[in-house]
Write an enzyme that holds these catalytic residues in place. Structure first.
Site, mmCIF file in Angstrom:
data_model
loop_
_atom_site.group_PDB
_atom_site.id
_atom_site.type_symbol
_atom_site.label_atom_id
_atom_site.label_comp_id
_atom_site.label_asym_id
_atom_site.label_seq_id
_atom_site.Cartn_x
_atom_site.Cartn_y
_atom_site.Cartn_z
ATOM 1 C CB THR A 50 -28.860 3.481 2.289
ATOM 2 O OG1 THR A 50 -30.019 3.479 1.504
ATOM 3 C CG2 THR A 50 -27.891 4.516 1.843
ATOM 4 C CB VAL A 54 -32.111 -8.439 0.343
ATOM 5 C CG1 VAL A 54 -33.072 -9.596 0.482
ATOM 6 C CG2 VAL A 54 -32.720 -7.181 0.924
ATOM 7 C CE LYS A 69 -35.975 -4.993 5.291
ATOM 8 N NZ LYS A 69 -37.353 -4.610 4.993
ATOM 9 C CG ASP A 172 -44.009 2.757 1.087
ATOM 10 O OD1 ASP A 172 -44.416 3.475 0.142
ATOM 11 O OD2 ASP A 172 -42.831 2.417 1.214
#
Lengths: 573, 323
Positions: A50, A54, A69, A172
């Site tokens: 979304t 890449v 990216k 994360d």
């Protein structure tokens, strides 16, 4: 003194700015603009999602292979996306062999004259890494040896020690965010949720220390989320990243995620099943955490030793240190590096000696998937975007014995356009039954899926996107939506009212704005659904995104409130 | 320690931008000073911390070393850069606030237009003169967002700026300025003066923040502040402890003290104007007989604004006259 060494001895006569600059300038590296996309030869696409694509590319200047990216710039209402800006700023300040380096930014201008008014496309340029850890572990032909695991763990901890020393919370930590190349180097990637840590960095022997300020708890992909976050501790510390390391460590040992909860309460449940239920001793003060209200668990001892028996006491001891319920006592990266596990034979491998593997990337799998992508079942009391069974429980539809039917559950099946099928490796052939048989008994118990396939990765609840410390009401509401039926306890005095009013009318434009603005957040949870937020960008079927969008809406329609809400929302994390 | 140091301007960058035939150096000085002062004023009105305003001004000068002065209106660049700097900080400001503040600062009521002494007696500002209609707001906003992209591109997304201010305080502590052996309050005075020097240097067209590392700037500011207040610093060459050579210190001490002269010269040139614009510069160039405003680099670039928006703006500006 923390000053660049070149300053220590400028050879005097530096009386004009020019002469001084000659001596001190970082040559061409100072404030040079972005490079052009034409400086790179695009080799192929690695992933798509979304938030962008890449690509693999070769630098014409340096000859090195890089990953590009793409940062999608829709009609950003607030200019360049703030999350991207922060990530870029952070990455530019970091320099460590175990942190993915942001080489530079590349820009692609529209060439057609009609496109001149459109915004340019920006790319983040990072070194190309052959695998992500998650993809590697999914590869049935790859089996990590103990020295190899130790080697990766050391690198992971080194990187994390550096991050924490520089007062950065990653927030994360997960296998999909750990990139590995064929030289055996592991790098931590994806700083989309990272932020500056305002409290003292950890010191040896003192775990994560204490935090004095509040941070948003809406971080970390669920499977890797520590118990204190699940219980809404706001003054959390660097220890949250160490829990994630523990999860990754376990994942490397057994070859699959160790704590794959399908909802937040379930995540807590299986955590407590693994490491024991919290007591005042194992997790002091847990009762007073906001999320612990009214929670009761039948006391249960830790099953860590049983479950990881075959991996030896050293591994279990380290795992126990990392997966400690008490975040104050959870080992920090400095101490973890000194753990006896790394000093007892078999000793850690040298990175360069590790075996190499074929690239693990997402695109091929996803190509395959998109061909047969069907919209996921509407959530029926499940979590966002997830059918009750998760993607893995679907009955077979494609005749191979099991399916990728839901459009994104098939992340384990690397159907390669680039690589011809070979020996069943990652090409969607590893039949589950034998695997099932190999599984230890304890595993069978806590898997929702009778065939033993792991459930689909958890979507980070969209509010996990780190978008900010919303007023409580908003978060609670959305959480309740996530869970379907409202939880038994009310949260923070917010009425248990579902204020969500779907409106496709006048307000839809605004909703779109929100989406665009939160582009990166969006990709995060969509990406997480796929469990590869950096590399695997699954295009989530539009319908599903719409659903998220609706959920996310705050029912404030008045124009005047809009700016206020936005200002409050997006910038805080 | 990347976060304590800054990328510095290269010799070529400084040389090109100052000796290029684009704009006379004195004019460049004026643009830098007036626009930096505008950013500073906007930072105050937006209630941004000085750290953010300072970073914005450093980024502003960096941007102008990469992109030409005349590409965009100076005040637009200033507004865009403060928006960007605030956005990546802990205290972002909305586009609405920023456009309002700049509309005020660019209006006839702007406090920048008056001499400091006349400010007290000035009559209350006339709100009509800085009212920003919706269409003008939108065109302004679009311009800012367009320039934001240009800035990010020109800076290669290097938005980090290390400031000397916190370093200076640490250095002062190291020098024992705040100790009890020193006259009460004197330490604070020196610290205040040091910060004042550092903030003044931000406005200096000499771009000291682009040619010197924060450690040196902090040292030089302390040196000057100590001299002003008469506080006694060690007899030895203490600045070397802070990685600042004698020559560099001397250069910076002179540089930091020279803003006054430059400002006096420029105020004489621009008169009552509180903010200068591209058209002012073009006019001045005509007066000086340098170029006709169409020379290389002095071109007015209107790319940021499409015709439609321009039309809307013109229509819009008509309204106050008729109503």
């Amino acid at each position: 003194m923390a000053t660049p060494s070149h300053q220590l001895s400028p050879q005097s006569n530096a009386f004009s700015p020019r002469a001084f600059a000659v001596q001190n300038g970082r040559s061409s590296n100072s404030f040079r603009g972005c490079s052009r996309i034409t400086d790179y030869d695009i080799i192929g696409k690695l992933g798509e999602g979304t938030f962008g694509e890449v690509h693999r590319a070769r630098s014409k200047k340096m000859g090195t292979v890089v990953a590009l990216k793409k940062i999608l710039m829709h009609n950003e209402k607030d200019g360049f996306p703030i999350t991207a800006l922060r990530e870029i700023k952070l990455l530019k300040l970091l320099s460590h062999p175990n942190i993915l380096k942001l080489e530079e930014m590349a820009v692609e201008h529209h060439t057609k004259s009609t496109d001149k008014r459109k915004r340019a496309i920006m790319y983040m340029v990072t070194p190309y890494m052959d695998h992500d850890l998650s993809g590697l572990l999914e590869n049935p032909s790859v089996k990590f040896t103990e020295p190899q695991i130790k080697c990766y763990m050391l690198q992971l901890l080194e990187g994390l020690r550096y991050l924490h020393e520089n007062k950065i919370l990653h927030r994360d930590m997960k296998a999909a965010n750990l990139l590995i190349n064929n030289k055996g180097i592991l790098q931590i990637a994806d700083f989309g949720l990272a932020r500056h840590y305002d409290d003292p960095p950890p010191v040896a022997g003192h775990g994560g220390g204490d935090a004095t300020r509040d941070y948003t708890t809406l971080v970390v992909t669920r499977w890797y989320r520590p118990p204190e976050l699940l219980l809404h501790l706001r003054k959390y510390t660097t220890a949250i990243d160490l829990w994630g390391v523990g999860c990754v460590f376990g994942e490397m040992l057994i070859g699959r995620p160790i704590l794959a909860g399908d909802s937040d309460p379930n995540q807590l449940k299986i955590i407590f099943e693994l490491v024991g239920t919290p007591t005042e001793e194992t997790m002091p003060g847990w009762r007073s955490l906001p999320g612990a209200e009214g929670m009761n668990f039948p006391p249960r001892p830790s099953s860590l030793w049983q479950r990881f028996r075959e991996y030896g006491s050293g591994a279990i001891s380290l795992l126990g240190e990392l997966l400690k319920l008490d975040w104050r006592k959870r080992v920090n990266a400095i101490d973890a590096l000194e753990h006896p596990y790394f000093k007892t034979p078999p000793l850690p491998a040298i990175a360069g000696d590790l075996p190499t593997f074929e690239d693990s990337h997402e695109l091929d799998r996803r190509k395959f998937r998109s061909q047969k992508a069907a919209p996921p079942p509407a959530p029926k009391g499940g979590t966002v975007g997830m059918g009750p069974t998760g993607g893995w429980g679907e009955p077979s539809t494609n005749g191979t014995g099991y399916s990728h039917g839901d459009g994104y559950g098939g992340y384990r099946h690397h159907n390669s356009g680039r690589y011809p099928p070979h020996g069943g490796h990652r090409n969607g052939v590893p039949p589950p039954p034998p695997q099932d048989d190999r599984r230890p008994a304890w595993r069978r118990d806590d898997r929702p899926d009778p065939r033993g396939l792991p459930p689909r990765p958890p979507p980070v609840d969209y509010h996990d996107a780190g978008r900010g410390d919303r007023p409580d009401g908003y978060r609670s509401r959305s959480r309740e939506l996530d869970r379907g039926p409202p939880p038994p306890r009310s949260r923070g005095g917010v009425p248990n009212v579902d204020t969500y009013i779907p409106s496709y009318g006048a307000d839809s434009g605004r909703r779109d704005d929100r989406r665009r603005r939160d582009d990166r957040d969006d990709r995060r949870h969509v990406g997480d659904r796929d469990r590869h937020s950096t590399r695997s960008r699954s295009r989530s079927p539009a319908r599903e995104r719409d659903r998220d969008r609706i959920r996310e809406r705050e029912p404030i329609d008045r124009e005047r409130d809009r700016d206020r809400v936005r200002d409050r929302d997006i910038y805080r994390r | 320690m990347a976060h304590l140091s800054n990328p510095l301007a290269t010799a070529e960058q400084l040389y090109q931008k100052t000796s290029d035939n684009s704009l006379p150096i004195e004019i460049q000085d004026g643009i830098r000073f007036y626009t930096a002062r505008l950013t500073q004023a906007a930072g105050l009105l937006l209630r941004l911390g000085q750290d953010i305003t300072a970073q914005a001004n450093v980024l502003l000068f960096r941007y102008w070393l990469v992109d030409g002065f005349m590409n965009h209106e100076f005040s637009d660049v200033s507004a865009s850069i403060i928006y960007l700097t605030a956005k990546i900080s802990a205290s972002p400001r909305s586009l609405r606030s920023i456009t309002n503040v700049y509309a005020y600062l660019l209006s006839p009521s702007s406090p920048l237009n008056s001499k400091p002494e006349s400010l007290k007696t000035a009559k209350p500002p006339n709100p009509e003169s800085y009212y920003l209609s919706e269409t003008r707001y939108i065109t302004f906003r679009n311009r800012l967002l367009h320039i934001e992209g240009q800035i990010l591109n020109a800076l290669g997304f290097n938005t980090h700026v290390a400031l000397p201010h916190p370093l200076a305080i640490t250095y002062l502590q190291t020098l024992d300025v705040f100790s009890s052996s020193i006259r009460k309050g004197l330490g604070k005075e020196v610290a205040k003066r040091t910060i004042e020097y550092l903030n003044t240097a931000l406005l200096s067209p000499q771009m000291l923040y682009l040619t010197h590392q924060p450690a040196s700037l902090a040292t030089a500011a302390i040196y000057l502040a100590a001299k002003d207040s008469g506080i006694k610093l060690p007899d030895v060459e203490w600045w070397e402890v802070f990685d600042c050579e004698r020559e560099e210190l001397g250069f910076l001490a002179v540089g930091m003290g020279s803003l006054e002269g430059i400002v006096r010269r420029e105020v004489e040139r621009w008169g009552e104007k509180g903010v200068i614009s591209r058209s002012d510069v073009r006019e001045e160039l005509g007066r000086m007989g340098v170029g006709n405003g169409n020379k290389n680099g002095i071109r007015d670039s209107k790319e940021g604004e499409d015709e439609e928006a321009e039309m809307a703006r013109m229509l819009d500006e008509k309204i106050p006259e008729t109503s």
